[in-house]
Motif scaffolding. Structure first.
Motif: not given
Lengths: 705, 212, 123
Positions: B102-103, B108-113
C-alpha cells in the motif's frame, strides 16, 4: 533566457580568463604574496608535524559539536582579522584624503585607494564582519556551549551540524577568493539597489557577494534548526524550561530569529541573482521593477539579523557576570522573557533602516514606536546585570573586564539607537557616519562579549587558561581604541559627514579623522596583544593547565560540571538536574565532587568526510556561477543531489564506547593525569592541542570503514 | 533570585543513567518541519514581492493578470494536486499497517498525479511563453513566474524524493530511518499543498477578480 | 538513538494516519477551492465581496488541511510542530502585511508624475 553582459565568454571557462587575476594592483599583489607564503608555511608545518592524518580524522571529518564549534570560531576569528584589515585600510584612506590639496598615491587622486577599490573594501568589511566573522563565532560558541549547558551528548543532528559548518566555510572561501580572482562587490554590504543590477555593475563582484551570502545564509538557517531542536529535545532529565541557563534561552531566541529571517535574505538575493542571470525585472529601475522592494526585503532580514548577533552576546554576559560577581543572576524569569521579547519585537522594526524612503507618516510612526519598544526588554536586561553586580564580590578577571565594558557600550549604543528610532532625527542623520558609529557601538558589544566568552570558556574547551597579563593589555587597548575611534565618529556624524566616502572635502574634519586613525592604531596594538596572548598561552600551556572542572571556582551552570577539557562524550553519565544553577547548587551543597557509580555504554555517531565534500562542491557551485561556467554549475548541483541521496541510503550505524573504557577515562581525569586518553580516534575527543597529540594512546574505537 | 529548590540536597538524584534514549523519529520530523517553516518565509517574501509588483506600473505596458491567469486551468491542476496529496495519505495509512504494497501504491499514485499537475502547469506556461509572456517582459511577470514556479520547483523536488523513497521502501524496508523519511516527505508533500492554496487563492482567484 | 523494541511503523506519528479523515479533508478542500472559483468565473458579486470570500476560504482551507492532513494538534507527539506553526503565522502576516502597507502609498508619495493619481492596489 540568459542575459547578455559586456566582456568575453567561453563555454569552458565562462567569464574567467588570466586577466582577472589583479596582479597589477600593488596592494593585492603583496597581499597575494603574503597569503601564499602564509599558506605554504601552514601546509609545511602540518606536514612537518605529521599532522595530516589527525587533522583529517579528528577535525575535518568530525561530527563532534565541540570540534565543529572550535572550527566555527577559528573561521570567524580569521575572518574577523580580514575584516579588521579592511577597516584599517578605510580609516587610513579617510585620514589621508582630506581636502583638495591632499596628495594621491598608487593611482588614486587623493589618498591611496581609488573609489572603486574603496567601495569594494567597505562592502567586504561589512559583509565579512557581520556574516563571516561575528556570525560564525557566535554559532561556534552556541555549538560548544549549548549541548554542555543542557547536559546533552551532542547536537540533535551532528551530521547536519558539520554540513552547516562546511557550507559556511564554502561561502567564506568565495569571499576570500574574490580577493585574487576577479573583484568583490562595491555596492555595500547591503547591496545598494539598483547599483547591484547588471546594467550598473557588469563585473563579477556583485555575483561573488550574492552567491557567498546565499550559501552562508542557508548554512545559518540549518544551524538555527539544529540549535532549536537540540534545546527542545535534548535537555537532561530534570531540566525544565525555568532551569535552563540564560545563554540557552538567548540561543533559542536567536535561532528562532535566524530560522525565520535568513530565508527572506536568501529570497531577496536570489531574486537579485535572477535579475542578473535570467534578465528578470524585480529590482531594475525600468520595465516594471521596484528597487525599493529589494531594500524592503533586505531589511526584513537585516534587522532581525542584528538581534541574531546581539542576543547570544546578551546570553554570554548573563553567564560571565554572575560567575565573577559570585552571585546568582538577578531576575532570571525577566531575563528569559526579555530574550524572547527582543527576538519577537525584532520582526516589526525593519523599516527604521529606510524611514527616508518616503512611506507615509502612519507607517513611519508604527515602525518608530516598535523600534523604541526594543528598549524595554533591553533595559530590563541591563538593570538585571546591574543588580547582579550590586553587593556581589566582583572579581576583575579578563572575561569580566570585557563584559563590563560591553555594558557601557550597550548603554551608549542603546541610547543612540533610541535617537535613530525617531524619524525626525533619523531624517537628519540618515546615511551619515553617526549611524555607522551607532551600529559599530552595538556590534562592539557583540565583539566584547565574544572576546569575553573566548577567555571565559577557553579553559573548559582546551584544558588550559589564556594568559591573564596579555589578555588585560589587549582589553585595555581595544577599549581605548573603541572609545577614541567611535567617539570621534559620533562627532563627525553630528557634523554631517556621510558614510562610504573615499574623499573628504572639508579640512576642518581632519582632526577628528586623525583621532579615528589613532583609534585604529590602538586596535592594531590590541590585536597584537590578542595574538600574543594566544601564543604565550599555548607556549605556557603546561603551567596554565586546569585540573578542576570549575575553572573559575564560582561558575554556576552545567558545563562546569564535566571535566576540562571536555571529554568526547561530554558527560560520562547523563546528569540529573535539580536546580536552576545545577553546578553551583551541587557545589554549595557539598555534592560537587561526587561522580557516578555506574558507567554505561555510550553510543556516538561516526565521523564522515561527506560534509566536507558537500562543502567543496558547494564552493564549486558558487564559483562556477560567479564566472558563469554553466557546465560546472550543473555538474556541482548534480553532484550535491547525488551525494545527499547516496548518504540517505547509508545510515549512520554509530559506534559504541564501552562503559569500562569510560570508567578508565574518568579515573584518569580524577587522578589529575593528562586527560589525553579521552580522545577517541574518529570519535571526537577532547579538543587536542599540541603536546597532547603525541602522548595519545591508540584507541580501539572502530574507524569508519 | 531565590532558587525554587524543593529537593533535599542530601538525597537528590545526581545522575540518570537510564535516560540515554531519545525518540529519533520525533526529533527528525520536528527539525524538518522547522525547515519547512523557514521555507514558508521564502514563500512569504515571494508573496510580498508579488503583492508589490502587482500594479499597473509594474506591467510596463505589457500583459497583466488578466492575460496570464487562467483560473479554470489552475483549478484542474488543483484537483490533481489535492489528489496527489490524498494518494500520499493512502501511503501513510499503508505505513500505519506496516504494509509495503500500500505504501508503494500510494507513493506511485502521488508520483503520477503530481506529474500530472506539472504537465498541466507546464502546458499553460508554454502557451504563455509562445505569446511572448515571459518573465523578462516586466516586473509583474517576473514576480508571477517566480511565485508559481517556486511552488513548481517544490513539486519537482518532491517527485524526485518520492522516487528515492520508493526505492528505499523496496530495498531497505520500513526501518526507522525510512519511516522518518516517509514522515518528512509527508510533511513536505502537505506543505507544498499549503503553498498551492495561497497561490491559487491570491494569484489565480484574486487575479481573476482584479485583472487589469 | 533509534526506536527500539518495536516496529518503526508503530511510532505514534505514523499511527496518526486516518483514511476517512484524509478523504473528508480532500472533499472539503475541493469544495473550498471550487466554490470561490465558480463565484469568480460567474462574477458572482462585487470584487470586494469576492475578495472576502477568497480570503475566508483560504483561511478555512488552512485550518482544515493543517488539522486533518499533517494532524497539527496539541497532542504530545505533535505539539511542538503546532507551536512552531502558530509562532510562524504572525511572521508571515507581518512580512506580507507590513510590506503591503508601506508600499500601498509609496508610489504616490515618491512623486513619480504618472502615478500621482494611481490607486493603491489593483487597477
Amino acid at each position: 533566457m540568459l542575459v547578455s553582459y559586456p566582456g568575453p565568454w567561453t563555454p569552458f571557462f565562462g567569464r574567467l580568463d588570466a586577466q582577472q587575476i589583479p596582479l597589477q594592483n600593488p596592494i593585492l599583489f603583496w597581499t597575494f604574496v603574503l597569503v601564499s607564503l602564509g599558506g605554504v608555511a601552514v601546509l609545511a608545518a602540518i606536514t612537518y608535524l605529521r599532522a595530516w592524518g589527525s587533522l583529517w580524522r579528528e577535525w575535518l571529518t568530525s561530527v563532534d559539536h565541540k570540534k565543529i564549534g572550535v572550527m566555527y570560531c577559528l573561521l570567524g576569528i580569521v575572518m574577523l582579522f580580514r575584516g579588521f584589515i579592511d577597516g584599517v585600510m578605510m580609516r587610513t584612506q579617510q585620514a589621508m584624503a582630506v581636502g583638495p590639496r591632499s596628495p594621491g598615491y598608487m593611482g588614486a587622486l587623493h589618498g591611496y585607494l581609488p573609489p572603486y577599490h574603496f567601495g569594494q573594501i567597505y562592502s567586504a568589511h561589512g559583509t565579512i564582519m557581520i556574516l563571516f566573522a561575528i556570525t560564525p563565532i557566535l554559532v561556534g560558541l552556541m555549538n560548544i556551549i549549548v549541548p554542555l549547558q543542557i547536559g546533552a551528548r551532542d547536537m540533535a543532528y551532528p551530521y547536519l551540524n558539520a554540513v552547516s559548518f562546511w557550507l559556511t566555510a564554502a561561502a567564506t572561501g568565495l569571499v576570500m577568493i574574490s580577493l585574487f580572482v576577479g573583484d568583490f562587490s562595491h555596492a555595500g554590504w547591503v547591496g545598494l539597489s539598483p547599483l547591484t543590477e547588471l546594467a550598473y555593475s557588469p563585473g563579477v563582484g556583485v555575483d561573488y557577494w550574492s552567491w557567498a551570502v546565499q550559501i552562508g545564509s542557508i548554512a545559518t538557517t540549518l544551524a538555527s534548526i539544529n540549535i532549536i531542536v537540540t534545546i527542545i529535545k535534548m535537555r537532561a532529565p530534570g531540566m525544565t524550561w525555568t532551569k535552563m541557563p540564560i545563554f540557552c534561552w538567548t540561543a533559542l531566541s536567536t535561532s528562532v530569529v535566524g530560522l525565520s529571517s535568513f530565508p527572506v535574505f536568501t529570497a531577496a538575493v536570489a531574486l537579485l541573482s535572477l535579475d542578473r542571470y535570467a534578465g528578470t525585472h524585480f529590482f531594475t529601475p525600468g520595465l516594471g521593477g521596484n528597487l525599493m522592494l529589494y531594500t524592503d526585503l533586505f531589511w526584513i532580514w537585516g534587522h532581525p539579523e542584528v538581534y541574531y548577533v546581539i542576543l547570544p552576546a546578551f546570553g554570554i554576559l548573563s553567564e560571565i557576570i554572575p560567575t565573577f560577581s559570585e552571585k546568582p543572576l538577578f531576575g532570571y524569569i525577566t531575563m528569559a522573557v526579555a530574550s524572547i521579547a527582543i527576538g519577537g519585537v525584532s520582526w516589526s522594526v525593519w523599516l527604521h533602516h529606510f524611514f527616508t524612503m518616503g512611506a507615509g507618516p502612519g507607517v513611519n510612526a508604527f515602525f518608530s514606536i516598535a523600534s523604541m519598544l526594543v528598549g524595554i526588554p533591553t533595559g530590563v536586561k541591563v538593570f538585571n546585570w546591574a543588580f547582579t553586580l550590586y553587593r556581589g564580590r566582583v572579581r576583575f578577571d579578563v572575561p569580566m573586564l570585557w563584559a563590563l565594558a560591553a555594558l557601557v557600550l550597550l548603554l551608549i549604543g542603546g541610547l543612540t539607537g533610541m535617537m535613530l528610532a525617531m524619524p525626525a532625527i533619523n531624517y537628519t542623520v540618515h546615511n551619515s557616519v553617526f549611524v555607522v558609529a551607532h551600529f559599530h557601538t552595538m556590534l562592539n558589544v557583540v565583539g566584547f562579549a565574544c572576546f569575553g566568552a573566548i577567555n571565559y570558556w577557553f579553559p573548559k574547551v582546551f584544558g588550559f587558561r589564556l594568559d591573564e597579563r596579555t589578555g588585560k593589555r589587549a582589553f585595555w587597548f581595544f577599549s581605548a581604541g573603541t572609545f577614541v575611534l567611535f567617539g570621534s565618529m559620533y562627532a563627525l556624524g553630528f557634523m554631517g559627514m556621510p558614510r562610504r566616502i573615499d574623499y573628504i572635502p572639508f579640512p576642518s574634519w581632519r582632526p577628528l579623522l586623525i583621532a579615528e586613525e589613532v583609534g585604529i592604531v590602538l586596535f592594531v596594538i590590541a590585536s597584537y596583544y590578542m595574538i600574543k596572548q594566544l601564543v604565550v598561552s599555548i607556549r605556557d600551556r603546561v603551567q596554565n593547565r586546569v585540573t578542576s572542572s570549575d575553572v573559575w571556582g564560582t561558575a554556576r551552570s552545567l558545563e562546569w560540571l564535566t571535566h576540562s577539557p571536555v571529554p568526547f562524550y561530554n558527560f560520562a553519565v547523563q546528569p540529573h538536574i535539580n536546580a536552576r544553577d545545577e553546578w553551583a547548587w551541587r557545589r554549595e551543597h557539598g555534592r560537587g565532587a561526587e561522580s557516578p557509580e555506574h558507567y554505561e555504554d555510550i553510543h556516538l555517531p561516526i565521523n564522515t568526510p561527506l560534509p566536507l565534500i558537500l562543502g567543496a562542491w558547494t564552493f564549486a557551485l558558487g564559483f562556477s556561477l560567479v564566472w558563469r561556467m554553466y557546465w560546472l554549475a550543473a555538474l556541482s548541483l548534480i553532484a550535491i543531489v547525488v551525494l545527499v541521496i547516496a548518504r540517505s541510503f547509508q545510515d549512520d550505524p554509530g559506534h559504541t564506547v564501552p562503559g569500562a573504557r569510560i570508567r578508565e577515562i574518568e579515573a584518569s581525569y580524577r587522578n589529575g593525569l593528562e586527560p589525553a586518553g579521552a580522545a577517541g580516534d574518529g570519535a571526537g575527543g577532547p579538543v587536542a592541542y599540541p603536546g597532547a597529540v603525541a602522548s595519545r594512546p591508540q584507541d580501539n574505537v572502530p574507524a569508519r570503514p | 533570585m531565590s532558587q525554587e529548590v524543593s529537593v533535599n540536597p542530601a538525597t537528590a538524584v545526581l545522575w540518570d543513567p537510564s535516560h540515554s534514549e531519545h525518540d529519533m523519529i520525533t526529533t527528525r520530523t520536528l527539525g524538518f518541519w522547522l525547515y519547512l517553516l523557514s521555507d514558508a518565509m521564502i514563500v512569504s517574501s515571494l508573496f510580498a514581492s508579488y503583492l508589490v509588483l502587482d500594479h499597473r506600473i509594474n506591467t510596463a505596458g505589457g500583459p497583466g493578470p488578466r492575460d496570464v491567469i487562467h483560473p479554470v486551468t489552475a483549478f484542474w491542476g488543483t484537483v490533481l494536486l489535492f489528489s496527489a496529496i490524498l494518494a500520499y495519505g493512502a501511503a501513510m495509512v499503508g505505513l500505519k499497517r506496516g504494509d509495503r504494497r500500500i505504501v508503494l501504491a500510494g507513493l506511485g499514485g502521488a508520483l503520477l498525479l503530481g506529474g500530472g499537475f506539472l504537465l498541466v502547469e507546464g502546458r499553460d506556461f508554454a502557451q504563455l511563453a509562445l505569446q511572448g509572456m515571459v518573465p523578462e517582459r516586466s516586473g509583474y511577470l517576473s514576480a508571477f513566474y517566480a511565485l508559481v514556479l517556486y511552488h513548481g520547483a517544490h513539486l519537482v523536488f518532491g517527485l524526485l524524493w518520492i522516487v528515492v523513497m520508493m526505492v528505499q521502501v523496496v530495498h531497505i524496508g520500513l526501518t526507522p530511518h525510512v519511516v522518518y523519511r516517509l514522515l518528512n516527505l509527508k510533511l513536505f508533500w502537505f506543505f507544498q499543498g499549503f503553498i498551492w492554496i495561497y497561490v491559487f487563492s491570491f494569484v489565480y482567484l484574486a487575479g481573476a477578480v482584479h485583472g487589469h | 538513538m533509534v526506536t527500539k523494541g518495536r516496529d518503526a511503523w508503530q511510532h505514534p506519528q505514523v499511527q496518526l494516519a486516518r483514511g476517512g479523515q484524509y478523504v473528508g479533508a480532500y472533499i472539503v478542500s475541493l469544495l473550498l477551492t471550487g466554490g470561490p472559483l465558480w463565484l469568480v468565473v460567474r462574477h458572482g458579486g462585487t470584487p470586494w465581496r469576492l475578495m472576502i470570500i477568497i480570503v475566508a476560504c483560504a483561511a478555512a482551507l488552512t485550518l482544515v488541511q493543517a488539522y486533518f492532513w499533517p494532524r497539527l494538534d496539541l497532542s504530545r507527539t505533535q505539539r511542538w510542530m503546532t507551536a512552531a506553526l502558530v509562532l510562524f503565522i504572525p511572521l508571515v502576516v507581518m512580512t506580507v502585511g507590513l510590506t503591503a502597507w508601506m508600499f500601498a502609498t509609496l508610489y504616490a508619495r515618491t512623486m513619480i508624475p504618472v502615478l500621482l493619481h494611481a490607486p493603491a492596489f489593483g487597477y
